[in-house]
Motif scaffolding. Structure first.
Motif, PDB file in Angstrom:
ATOM      1  N   TRP A  44       0.689  -1.291  -0.062  1.00 56.87           N
ATOM      2  CA  TRP A  44       0.002   0.013  -0.085  1.00 56.87           C
ATOM      3  C   TRP A  44       0.828   1.232   0.099  1.00 56.87           C
ATOM      4  O   TRP A  44       0.508   2.236  -0.834  1.00 56.87           O
ATOM      5  CB  TRP A  44      -0.873  -0.039   1.308  1.00 56.87           C
ATOM      6  N   ILE A  64       1.863   1.910  -3.668  1.00 57.14           N
ATOM      7  CA  ILE A  64       0.787   2.461  -4.272  1.00 57.14           C
ATOM      8  C   ILE A  64       0.403   3.742  -4.067  1.00 57.14           C
ATOM      9  O   ILE A  64       0.089   4.594  -4.878  1.00 57.14           O
ATOM     10  CB  ILE A  64      -0.309   1.644  -4.162  1.00 57.14           C
ATOM     11  N   VAL A 103       1.549  -4.787 -11.038  1.00 55.44           N
ATOM     12  CA  VAL A 103       1.005  -3.384 -10.227  1.00 55.44           C
ATOM     13  C   VAL A 103       1.940  -2.308 -10.643  1.00 55.44           C
ATOM     14  O   VAL A 103       1.268  -1.151 -10.905  1.00 55.44           O
ATOM     15  CB  VAL A 103       1.241  -3.725  -8.775  1.00 55.44           C
ATOM     16  N   LEU A 138       0.751   1.278 -12.300  1.00 54.36           N
ATOM     17  CA  LEU A 138       1.220   2.488 -11.296  1.00 54.36           C
ATOM     18  C   LEU A 138       1.708   3.560 -12.608  1.00 54.36           C
ATOM     19  O   LEU A 138       1.496   4.854 -12.326  1.00 54.36           O
ATOM     20  CB  LEU A 138       2.171   2.391 -10.262  1.00 54.36           C
ATOM     21  N   ILE A 157      -7.721  -1.764  -5.885  1.00 53.15           N
ATOM     22  CA  ILE A 157      -6.646  -1.792  -4.934  1.00 53.15           C
ATOM     23  C   ILE A 157      -6.695  -3.286  -4.382  1.00 53.15           C
ATOM     24  O   ILE A 157      -5.756  -4.032  -4.066  1.00 53.15           O
ATOM     25  CB  ILE A 157      -6.601  -0.616  -3.920  1.00 53.15           C
ATOM     26  N   PHE A 180      -4.943  -5.544  -6.531  1.00 52.01           N
ATOM     27  CA  PHE A 180      -3.581  -5.191  -6.656  1.00 52.01           C
ATOM     28  C   PHE A 180      -2.646  -5.755  -5.433  1.00 52.01           C
ATOM     29  O   PHE A 180      -1.932  -6.344  -5.633  1.00 52.01           O
ATOM     30  CB  PHE A 180      -2.931  -3.777  -6.631  1.00 52.01           C
TER      31      PHE A 180
END
Length: 263
Positions: free
Chosen positions: A81, A84, A156, A160, A213, A216
């Protein structure tokens, strides 16, 4: 092929060829940020470890879960997290923060996107040391499923990249986007399965099903804990990547010449 799209694709190829330069610039950013600090980015790792341990002790009791189940989930989820959240939070100002370079020289704009993503990935790798400690403490030894974290993390990072590009372009045009994204990131933290597990609300709950999320995190957290990510997580994340890249590259193709006038 449209000439604008062709130029955008050439920028993509060029930034891939310049990946070593982007990595050097990212590493240079970290060295400048933590200049004269004795342990540098490991301060982030220490603060993250304190936060996870404190939250894990309290929330494991709150959710009535065993610490050996809750803490590894929290630690792995929070680790990914932070990568991200840091990347999405920086995205709306990625071109504004580099306005001095953009106004003085002709440069591939995607270099700044790659640089920011590389910088956050390097910090993420520093923080990953704490996960190694957590797995060692709770005797979670690497197995064959653990290798799935590599393609999961790659997928991921691809997402991003286009998210940073998209928000970077829109954020350069509309300055209100940055505070909106900051608020959204805070909300996403609480509605995503980071401090809680999907099974607590039900795997088919809309809170999980409509939250990208969650997919992910499943691709990256599950392999660390020797679990196999769901097939739906691979398919949905890959689908988001394809659609996201198509939209972002089209936006970039048609607005790349305007960005320097907006910042």
């Amino acid at each position: 092929m449209n000439n604008r799209v062709k130029l955008a694709l050439e920028d993509v190829i060029d930034v891939i060829k310049s990946s070593r330069l982007c990595m050097f610039l990212a590493w240079f950013d970290i060295r400048i940020r933590y200049r004269r600090s004795k342990i540098g980015p490991f301060w982030i790792t220490i603060s993250m470890a304190i936060f996870i341990i404190a939250l894990g002790v309290v929330y494991s009791k709150l959710f009535n879960m065993a610490p050996d189940e809750y803490l590894p989930n929290l630690a792995a989820g929070y680790l990914f997290w932070t990568l991200i959240a840091a990347t999405i939070s920086e995205a709306p100002t990625i071109f504004i923060d580099n306005a001095a370079y953009l106004k003085d020289m002709k440069i591939n704009l995607l270099v700044f996107v790659f640089r920011a993503l590389a910088r956050n990935t390097i910090i993420f790798l520093h923080n990953a040391l704490f996960i190694v400690f957590v797995c060692f403490y709770f005797k979670i030894w690497p197995q064959l499923q653990t290798l799935l974290v590599i393609p999961g993390l790659f997928l991921v990072l691809l997402n991003l990249f286009w998210i940073t590009l998209f928000f970077g372009i829109v954020g350069a045009r509309y300055r209100d986007l940055a505070p909106i994204i900051q608020s959204m990131v805070q909300v996403l933290f609480f509605v995503s399965p980071i401090t809680w597990l999907p099974k607590l609300v039900g795997e088919d709950s809309w809170v999980v099903m409509f939250n990208p999320i969650a997919y992910f995190l499943d691709l990256t957290r599950a392999p660390i804990l020797n679990q196999t990510p769901a097939l739906s997580s691979w398919l949905i994340t890959a689908g988001i990547s394809i659609v996201g890249f198509a939209v972002s590259l089209l936006l970039y193709a048609y607005k790349r010449d305007r960005i320097v006038y907006w910042i």
